[in-house]
Design a protein around this motif. Structure first.
Motif, PDB file in Angstrom:
ATOM      1  N   ASN A 155      36.530  46.474 -94.216  1.00  0.00           N
ATOM      2  CA  ASN A 155      37.321  47.673 -94.482  1.00  0.00           C
ATOM      3  C   ASN A 155      38.753  47.372 -94.895  1.00  0.00           C
ATOM      4  O   ASN A 155      39.488  48.280 -95.297  1.00  0.00           O
ATOM      5  N   LEU A 156      39.149  46.092 -94.827  1.00  0.00           N
ATOM      6  CA  LEU A 156      40.462  45.736 -95.369  1.00  0.00           C
ATOM      7  C   LEU A 156      40.511  45.975 -96.877  1.00  0.00           C
ATOM      8  O   LEU A 156      41.579  46.244 -97.434  1.00  0.00           O
ATOM      9  N   TRP A 157      39.347  45.897 -97.551  1.00  0.00           N
ATOM     10  CA  TRP A 157      39.301  46.273 -98.971  1.00  0.00           C
ATOM     11  C   TRP A 157      39.712  47.730 -99.145  1.00  0.00           C
ATOM     12  O   TRP A 157      40.442  48.080-100.080  1.00  0.00           O
ATOM     13  N   LEU A 158      39.239  48.595 -98.250  1.00  0.00           N
ATOM     14  CA  LEU A 158      39.587  50.010 -98.345  1.00  0.00           C
ATOM     15  C   LEU A 158      41.054  50.231 -97.987  1.00  0.00           C
ATOM     16  O   LEU A 158      41.724  51.082 -98.595  1.00  0.00           O
ATOM     17  N   GLN A 159      41.546  49.480 -97.007  1.00  0.00           N
ATOM     18  CA  GLN A 159      42.952  49.631 -96.613  1.00  0.00           C
ATOM     19  C   GLN A 159      43.888  49.300 -97.769  1.00  0.00           C
ATOM     20  O   GLN A 159      44.961  49.895 -97.906  1.00  0.00           O
ATOM     21  N   GLN A 160      43.481  48.346 -98.621  1.00  0.00           N
ATOM     22  CA  GLN A 160      44.316  47.999 -99.773  1.00  0.00           C
ATOM     23  C   GLN A 160      44.451  49.158-100.746  1.00  0.00           C
ATOM     24  O   GLN A 160      45.423  49.223-101.511  1.00  0.00           O
ATOM     25  N   ALA A 161      43.462  50.049-100.732  1.00  0.00           N
ATOM     26  CA  ALA A 161      43.462  51.181-101.670  1.00  0.00           C
ATOM     27  C   ALA A 161      44.175  52.404-101.115  1.00  0.00           C
ATOM     28  O   ALA A 161      44.108  53.472-101.725  1.00  0.00           O
ATOM     29  N   ARG A 162      44.852  52.289 -99.988  1.00  0.00           N
ATOM     30  CA  ARG A 162      45.516  53.452 -99.387  1.00  0.00           C
ATOM     31  C   ARG A 162      46.478  54.149-100.345  1.00  0.00           C
ATOM     32  O   ARG A 162      46.474  55.382-100.435  1.00  0.00           O
ATOM     33  N   PRO A 163      47.336  53.414-101.091  1.00  0.00           N
ATOM     34  CA  PRO A 163      48.240  54.133-102.008  1.00  0.00           C
ATOM     35  C   PRO A 163      47.485  54.933-103.070  1.00  0.00           C
ATOM     36  O   PRO A 163      47.891  56.048-103.431  1.00  0.00           O
ATOM     37  N   ILE A 164      46.367  54.385-103.568  1.00  0.00           N
ATOM     38  CA  ILE A 164      45.549  55.106-104.553  1.00  0.00           C
ATOM     39  C   ILE A 164      44.970  56.361-103.914  1.00  0.00           C
ATOM     40  O   ILE A 164      44.982  57.453-104.506  1.00  0.00           O
ATOM     41  N   PHE A 165      44.460  56.212-102.705  1.00  0.00           N
ATOM     42  CA  PHE A 165      43.854  57.340-101.993  1.00  0.00           C
ATOM     43  C   PHE A 165      44.890  58.425-101.719  1.00  0.00           C
ATOM     44  O   PHE A 165      44.621  59.625-101.927  1.00  0.00           O
ATOM     45  N   GLU A 166      46.083  58.039-101.264  1.00  0.00           N
ATOM     46  CA  GLU A 166      47.122  59.027-100.963  1.00  0.00           C
ATOM     47  C   GLU A 166      47.486  59.829-102.208  1.00  0.00           C
ATOM     48  O   GLU A 166      47.631  61.061-102.144  1.00  0.00           O
ATOM     49  N   ALA A 167      47.620  59.151-103.344  1.00  0.00           N
ATOM     50  CA  ALA A 167      47.950  59.853-104.582  1.00  0.00           C
ATOM     51  C   ALA A 167      46.822  60.798-104.985  1.00  0.00           C
ATOM     52  O   ALA A 167      47.067  61.934-105.415  1.00  0.00           O
ATOM     53  N   ASN A 197      40.042  57.837 -90.120  1.00  0.00           N
ATOM     54  CA  ASN A 197      39.436  57.714 -88.790  1.00  0.00           C
ATOM     55  C   ASN A 197      38.051  57.087 -88.856  1.00  0.00           C
ATOM     56  O   ASN A 197      37.648  56.362 -87.943  1.00  0.00           O
ATOM     57  N   MET A 198      37.303  57.372 -89.937  1.00  0.00           N
ATOM     58  CA  MET A 198      36.004  56.721 -90.088  1.00  0.00           C
ATOM     59  C   MET A 198      36.183  55.231 -90.394  1.00  0.00           C
ATOM     60  O   MET A 198      35.447  54.387 -89.874  1.00  0.00           O
ATOM     61  N   ILE A 199      37.161  54.902 -91.228  1.00  0.00           N
ATOM     62  CA  ILE A 199      37.460  53.491 -91.495  1.00  0.00           C
ATOM     63  C   ILE A 199      37.905  52.785 -90.220  1.00  0.00           C
ATOM     64  O   ILE A 199      37.498  51.654 -89.940  1.00  0.00           O
ATOM     65  N   GLY A 200      38.736  53.461 -89.420  1.00  0.00           N
ATOM     66  CA  GLY A 200      39.328  52.840 -88.245  1.00  0.00           C
ATOM     67  C   GLY A 200      38.438  52.811 -87.024  1.00  0.00           C
ATOM     68  O   GLY A 200      38.721  52.075 -86.074  1.00  0.00           O
ATOM     69  N   CYS A 201      37.367  53.602 -87.004  1.00  0.00           N
ATOM     70  CA  CYS A 201      36.441  53.584 -85.866  1.00  0.00           C
ATOM     71  C   CYS A 201      35.771  52.215 -85.804  1.00  0.00           C
ATOM     72  O   CYS A 201      35.129  51.780 -86.770  1.00  0.00           O
ATOM     73  N   SER A 202      35.886  51.536 -84.689  1.00  0.00           N
ATOM     74  CA  SER A 202      35.361  50.170 -84.598  1.00  0.00           C
ATOM     75  C   SER A 202      33.837  50.131 -84.521  1.00  0.00           C
ATOM     76  O   SER A 202      33.233  49.090 -84.790  1.00  0.00           O
ATOM     77  N   LYS A 203      33.211  51.242 -84.157  1.00  0.00           N
ATOM     78  CA  LYS A 203      31.750  51.277 -84.004  1.00  0.00           C
ATOM     79  C   LYS A 203      31.093  51.485 -85.372  1.00  0.00           C
ATOM     80  O   LYS A 203      31.546  52.317 -86.164  1.00  0.00           O
ATOM     81  N   PRO A 204      30.008  50.789 -85.683  1.00  0.00           N
ATOM     82  CA  PRO A 204      29.301  51.021 -86.945  1.00  0.00           C
ATOM     83  C   PRO A 204      28.795  52.468 -87.033  1.00  0.00           C
ATOM     84  O   PRO A 204      28.280  53.017 -86.059  1.00  0.00           O
ATOM     85  N   ILE A 205      28.966  53.060 -88.213  1.00  0.00           N
ATOM     86  CA  ILE A 205      28.520  54.426 -88.479  1.00  0.00           C
ATOM     87  C   ILE A 205      27.418  54.364 -89.530  1.00  0.00           C
ATOM     88  O   ILE A 205      27.579  53.719 -90.574  1.00  0.00           O
ATOM     89  N   ILE A 206      26.312  55.041 -89.259  1.00  0.00           N
ATOM     90  CA  ILE A 206      25.180  55.111 -90.188  1.00  0.00           C
ATOM     91  C   ILE A 206      24.997  56.562 -90.596  1.00  0.00           C
ATOM     92  O   ILE A 206      24.961  57.451 -89.738  1.00  0.00           O
ATOM     93  N   SER A 207      24.907  56.813 -91.890  1.00  0.00           N
ATOM     94  CA  SER A 207      24.579  58.168 -92.347  1.00  0.00           C
ATOM     95  C   SER A 207      23.133  58.198 -92.807  1.00  0.00           C
ATOM     96  O   SER A 207      22.673  57.307 -93.524  1.00  0.00           O
ATOM     97  N   ALA A 208      22.403  59.212 -92.338  1.00  0.00           N
ATOM     98  CA  ALA A 208      21.041  59.476 -92.799  1.00  0.00           C
ATOM     99  C   ALA A 208      21.133  60.707 -93.692  1.00  0.00           C
ATOM    100  O   ALA A 208      21.230  61.836 -93.208  1.00  0.00           O
ATOM    101  N   ILE A 209      21.136  60.483 -95.008  1.00  0.00           N
ATOM    102  CA  ILE A 209      21.477  61.531 -95.973  1.00  0.00           C
ATOM    103  C   ILE A 209      20.208  62.247 -96.413  1.00  0.00           C
ATOM    104  O   ILE A 209      19.420  61.734 -97.204  1.00  0.00           O
TER     105      ILE A 209
END
Length: 267
Positions: free
Chosen positions: A220-232, A97-109
């Motif tokens: 984020n298409l780079w992250l989408q390519q890693a979905r099988p790795i993430f699922e495992a 959901n964070m990957i798919g949210c179209s709005k930019p997200i900024i974290s202040a850590i």
């Protein structure tokens, strides 16, 4: 959208088109309760559909960003299959959901960001850490695989060698070191962290929205390519919640001591 109903989360508008979400359990270092975990999984879909929001900041109240999942929730996951499956689904969906949210997200850590808190910190599009931030992926120290967000993004951010080292050893990184290895976008002095996050958010909120959102989508298409790795990886993490090592990891964390894992493995 009624962001005021989010459990233990303060929502405000420091700019008309910027939504700021502040995790608000400072007495517990903003550890996520079950209701918080669920809400912070689902809220990104609401933000995506909210035309009044152009950019989001997520941060923590008090002296920490978030200490991760509440240990009571971890215990319930060990003991109850239905709870374990529900949180497994939420762990996957929080990232997606964070990957798919179209709005930019900024974290202040600010301060510690651990476990599920680290997911919220590092899955943001722009990650700004205070110099004294303390980033820890503590999964293996707890006795489960480093699943949730780590395999989908750490190797892209800081390379495989650094990712393996920090995920296996659970060694903490401060903001300066996290910036040096590329794990966060930038590190700034603690006293200007919130100001810098807001300046960046306003800049994005007042920028060309289509261009910014399509850039996020493309990257984020780079992250989408890693979905099988993430699922495992997430499956392996949650397999550990029914394994022999987690109870000792949880007990050691509660008792503030070093875990005493038996050096054998069925794998």
């Amino acid at each position: 959208m009624n962001y005021d109903s989010l459990p233990h989360v303060l929502a405000d508008r420091p700019h008309p088109r910027v939504l700021r979400l502040t995790l608000n359990r400072p007495e517990a270092l903003n550890a996520l309760t079950p209701d918080m975990h669920r809400a912070l999984t689902e809220v990104w879909r609401e933000i995506d559909a909210d035309d009044s929001v152009s950019c989001v900041i997520i941060t923590g109240a008090g002296r920490g960003f978030s200490a991760g999942g509440d240990l009571d929730l971890v215990n319930r996951m060990m003991e109850d299959f239905e709870t374990r499956i529900r949180v497994w689904k939420e762990a996957r969906e929080m990232v997606y959901n964070m990957i798919g949210c179209s709005k930019p997200i900024i974290s202040a850590i600010n301060g510690p960001a651990v476990g599920a808190g680290l997911v919220l910190a590092l899955m943001a599009d722009i990650t700004i850490a205070g110099h004294s931030a303390k980033l820890i992926d503590g999964h293996t120290k707890l006795g489960v695989a480093a699943g949730d967000h780590a395999p989908i993004i750490w190797p892209l951010l800081c390379g495989m060698a650094k990712a393996k080292y920090y995920l296996m050893t659970c060694e903490p990184l401060d903001g300066v070191e996290a910036e040096r290895i590329g794990l966060v976008s930038m590190a700034v002095p603690d006293e200007v962290l919130q100001e810098r996050a807001l300046q960046t958010a306003v800049r994005l909120a007042e920028g060309p929205q289509s261009a910014l959102r399509w850039t996020k989508h493309s990257m984020n298409l780079w992250l989408q390519q890693a979905r099988p790795i993430f699922e495992a990886a997430v499956a392996m993490e949650f397999l550990g919640f029914s394994g022999p090592e987690l109870p000792e990891g949880v007990a050691a964390l509660r008792e503030k001591r070093k875990p005493d894992f038996v050096p054998t493995s069925p794998v």
